[in-house]
Scaffold this motif. Sequence first.
Motif, PDB file in Angstrom:
ATOM      1  N   VAL A  48      42.074  31.293  39.200  1.00  0.00           N
ATOM      2  CA  VAL A  48      42.446  30.463  38.051  1.00  0.00           C
ATOM      3  C   VAL A  48      43.685  31.023  37.353  1.00  0.00           C
ATOM      4  N   GLU A  49      43.737  32.342  37.197  1.00  0.00           N
ATOM      5  CA  GLU A  49      44.886  32.957  36.533  1.00  0.00           C
ATOM      6  C   GLU A  49      46.170  32.821  37.342  1.00  0.00           C
ATOM      7  N   ASN A  50      46.039  32.610  38.643  1.00  0.00           N
ATOM      8  CA  ASN A  50      47.229  32.564  39.501  1.00  0.00           C
ATOM      9  C   ASN A  50      47.488  31.188  40.103  1.00  0.00           C
ATOM     10  N   LEU A  51      46.989  30.153  39.445  1.00  0.00           N
ATOM     11  CA  LEU A  51      47.166  28.806  39.997  1.00  0.00           C
ATOM     12  C   LEU A  51      48.638  28.419  40.124  1.00  0.00           C
ATOM     13  N   HIS A  52      49.500  29.089  39.358  1.00  0.00           N
ATOM     14  CA  HIS A  52      50.935  28.784  39.426  1.00  0.00           C
ATOM     15  C   HIS A  52      51.560  29.442  40.661  1.00  0.00           C
ATOM     16  N   ASP A  53      50.771  30.286  41.352  1.00  0.00           N
ATOM     17  CA  ASP A  53      51.303  31.077  42.463  1.00  0.00           C
ATOM     18  C   ASP A  53      50.457  30.883  43.730  1.00  0.00           C
ATOM     19  N   PRO A  54      50.736  29.808  44.473  1.00  0.00           N
ATOM     20  CA  PRO A  54      49.913  29.450  45.634  1.00  0.00           C
ATOM     21  C   PRO A  54      49.778  30.573  46.665  1.00  0.00           C
ATOM     22  N   GLU A  55      50.823  31.383  46.809  1.00  0.00           N
ATOM     23  CA  GLU A  55      50.771  32.495  47.765  1.00  0.00           C
ATOM     24  C   GLU A  55      49.678  33.490  47.393  1.00  0.00           C
ATOM     25  N   LYS A  56      49.633  33.802  46.111  1.00  0.00           N
ATOM     26  CA  LYS A  56      48.655  34.755  45.591  1.00  0.00           C
ATOM     27  C   LYS A  56      47.239  34.201  45.795  1.00  0.00           C
ATOM     28  N   VAL A  57      47.046  32.940  45.446  1.00  0.00           N
ATOM     29  CA  VAL A  57      45.737  32.304  45.606  1.00  0.00           C
ATOM     30  C   VAL A  57      45.315  32.373  47.059  1.00  0.00           C
ATOM     31  N   SER A  58      46.250  32.041  47.936  1.00  0.00           N
ATOM     32  CA  SER A  58      45.882  31.998  49.334  1.00  0.00           C
ATOM     33  C   SER A  58      45.587  33.399  49.872  1.00  0.00           C
ATOM     34  N   SER A  59      46.293  34.417  49.395  1.00  0.00           N
ATOM     35  CA  SER A  59      46.004  35.759  49.908  1.00  0.00           C
ATOM     36  C   SER A  59      44.689  36.313  49.359  1.00  0.00           C
ATOM     37  N   VAL A  60      44.378  36.026  48.099  1.00  0.00           N
ATOM     38  CA  VAL A  60      43.090  36.456  47.526  1.00  0.00           C
ATOM     39  C   VAL A  60      41.934  35.837  48.322  1.00  0.00           C
ATOM     40  N   LEU A  61      42.030  34.524  48.570  1.00  0.00           N
ATOM     41  CA  LEU A  61      40.928  33.832  49.237  1.00  0.00           C
ATOM     42  C   LEU A  61      40.853  34.182  50.717  1.00  0.00           C
ATOM     43  N   ALA A  62      42.000  34.530  51.307  1.00  0.00           N
ATOM     44  CA  ALA A  62      41.985  34.975  52.707  1.00  0.00           C
ATOM     45  C   ALA A  62      41.215  36.287  52.824  1.00  0.00           C
ATOM     46  N   LEU A  63      41.391  37.174  51.854  1.00  0.00           N
ATOM     47  CA  LEU A  63      40.646  38.438  51.865  1.00  0.00           C
ATOM     48  C   LEU A  63      39.149  38.194  51.730  1.00  0.00           C
ATOM     49  N   VAL A  64      38.791  37.298  50.830  1.00  0.00           N
ATOM     50  CA  VAL A  64      37.378  36.948  50.648  1.00  0.00           C
ATOM     51  C   VAL A  64      36.814  36.399  51.961  1.00  0.00           C
ATOM     52  N   GLY A  65      37.547  35.464  52.554  1.00  0.00           N
ATOM     53  CA  GLY A  65      37.084  34.851  53.802  1.00  0.00           C
ATOM     54  C   GLY A  65      36.926  35.871  54.911  1.00  0.00           C
ATOM     55  N   LYS A  66      37.943  36.720  55.072  1.00  0.00           N
ATOM     56  CA  LYS A  66      37.889  37.711  56.158  1.00  0.00           C
ATOM     57  C   LYS A  66      36.730  38.680  55.987  1.00  0.00           C
ATOM     58  N   ALA A  67      36.543  39.176  54.768  1.00  0.00           N
ATOM     59  CA  ALA A  67      35.441  40.111  54.538  1.00  0.00           C
ATOM     60  C   ALA A  67      34.104  39.462  54.891  1.00  0.00           C
ATOM     61  N   HIS A  68      33.924  38.209  54.478  1.00  0.00           N
ATOM     62  CA  HIS A  68      32.642  37.557  54.731  1.00  0.00           C
ATOM     63  C   HIS A  68      32.454  37.212  56.201  1.00  0.00           C
ATOM     64  N   VAL A 123      32.014  37.530  42.305  1.00  0.00           N
ATOM     65  CA  VAL A 123      32.296  36.106  42.518  1.00  0.00           C
ATOM     66  C   VAL A 123      33.102  35.561  41.341  1.00  0.00           C
ATOM     67  N   MET A 124      32.640  35.863  40.128  1.00  0.00           N
ATOM     68  CA  MET A 124      33.314  35.349  38.935  1.00  0.00           C
ATOM     69  C   MET A 124      34.718  35.919  38.816  1.00  0.00           C
ATOM     70  N   SER A 125      34.871  37.180  39.205  1.00  0.00           N
ATOM     71  CA  SER A 125      36.196  37.770  39.053  1.00  0.00           C
ATOM     72  C   SER A 125      37.156  37.235  40.119  1.00  0.00           C
ATOM     73  N   ALA A 126      36.642  36.889  41.291  1.00  0.00           N
ATOM     74  CA  ALA A 126      37.495  36.248  42.302  1.00  0.00           C
ATOM     75  C   ALA A 126      37.964  34.876  41.802  1.00  0.00           C
ATOM     76  N   ILE A 127      37.042  34.114  41.233  1.00  0.00           N
ATOM     77  CA  ILE A 127      37.431  32.796  40.700  1.00  0.00           C
ATOM     78  C   ILE A 127      38.443  32.987  39.577  1.00  0.00           C
ATOM     79  N   ASN A 128      38.209  34.008  38.740  1.00  0.00           N
ATOM     80  CA  ASN A 128      39.133  34.276  37.646  1.00  0.00           C
ATOM     81  C   ASN A 128      40.545  34.567  38.166  1.00  0.00           C
ATOM     82  N   THR A 129      40.632  35.359  39.209  1.00  0.00           N
ATOM     83  CA  THR A 129      41.936  35.671  39.804  1.00  0.00           C
ATOM     84  C   THR A 129      42.612  34.400  40.298  1.00  0.00           C
TER      85      THR A 129
END
Length: 174
Positions: free
Chosen positions: A88-108, A80-86
Motif C-alpha cells: 500500500v505504501e508503495n503503490l506509486h512504485d510498481p517495481e517495488k510492489v512487484s519485487s515485494v510480492l515476488a519474494l512472498v511468492g517465491k518463499a511460499h 501478512v499485515m506488514s507485507a500488505i502495508n509495504t
Amino acid sequence: ERGTMERGERAEPLTDAEREIIQNTWVHVYENCEDVGVSVLIRFFVNFPSAKQYFSQFQNMDDPEEMERSVQLRHHARRVMSAINTVVENLHDPEKVSSVLALVGKAHAVKHKVEPMYFKILCGVILEVLSEDFPEFFTAEVQMVWTKLMGAMYWHVTGAYTEVGWVQLSSSAV
C-alpha cells in the motif's frame, strides 16, 4: 507467453483515485493491524482447515481461542499485515510492489510449498474481514477497489510461482 499456471490477463493498474482510496482506508486498518491480522488468519484457518498443514505449531488446533493465543499465528499475522502495508505504501512504485510480492511468492513456493490457491482464498477472507470490521470505510465502491488490489497481489504472487517452475502437486489442495 504464458506459464503453465492459469493466469488471467495482466493485473489492471490502479488509477490515482483508486490508489488514494486504498491508502486512505488502509490507515484505519493498519492502526489495528495486529487484531485485524489475527482475525483474518483465524477465519482463514477455521473456514479452510487444510491451510493449517503448513504451520507446525497450530496445525492440530481447532479452537479459535486457542489459535488466538498461538505465538506463531500472531507472528504470521503481523508479517501478512506488514507485507500488505509495504504494498500500500508503495503503490506509486510498481517495481517495488512487484519485487515485494515476488519474494512472498517465491518463499511460499520454494520454502513452504504452499499451494497458490490458498492466496486466492486468503485475499477473499481479507476483504470479508475488512468490510465487516470497518463498515463505515468499506463502502461498495471501496470494496471494489480493494478487490482490484487483491487481484493484482494474487497475480504477482502466482507469477513468482510460475517463475520458480511450480508444478501443482495435487488437485485436492482445498
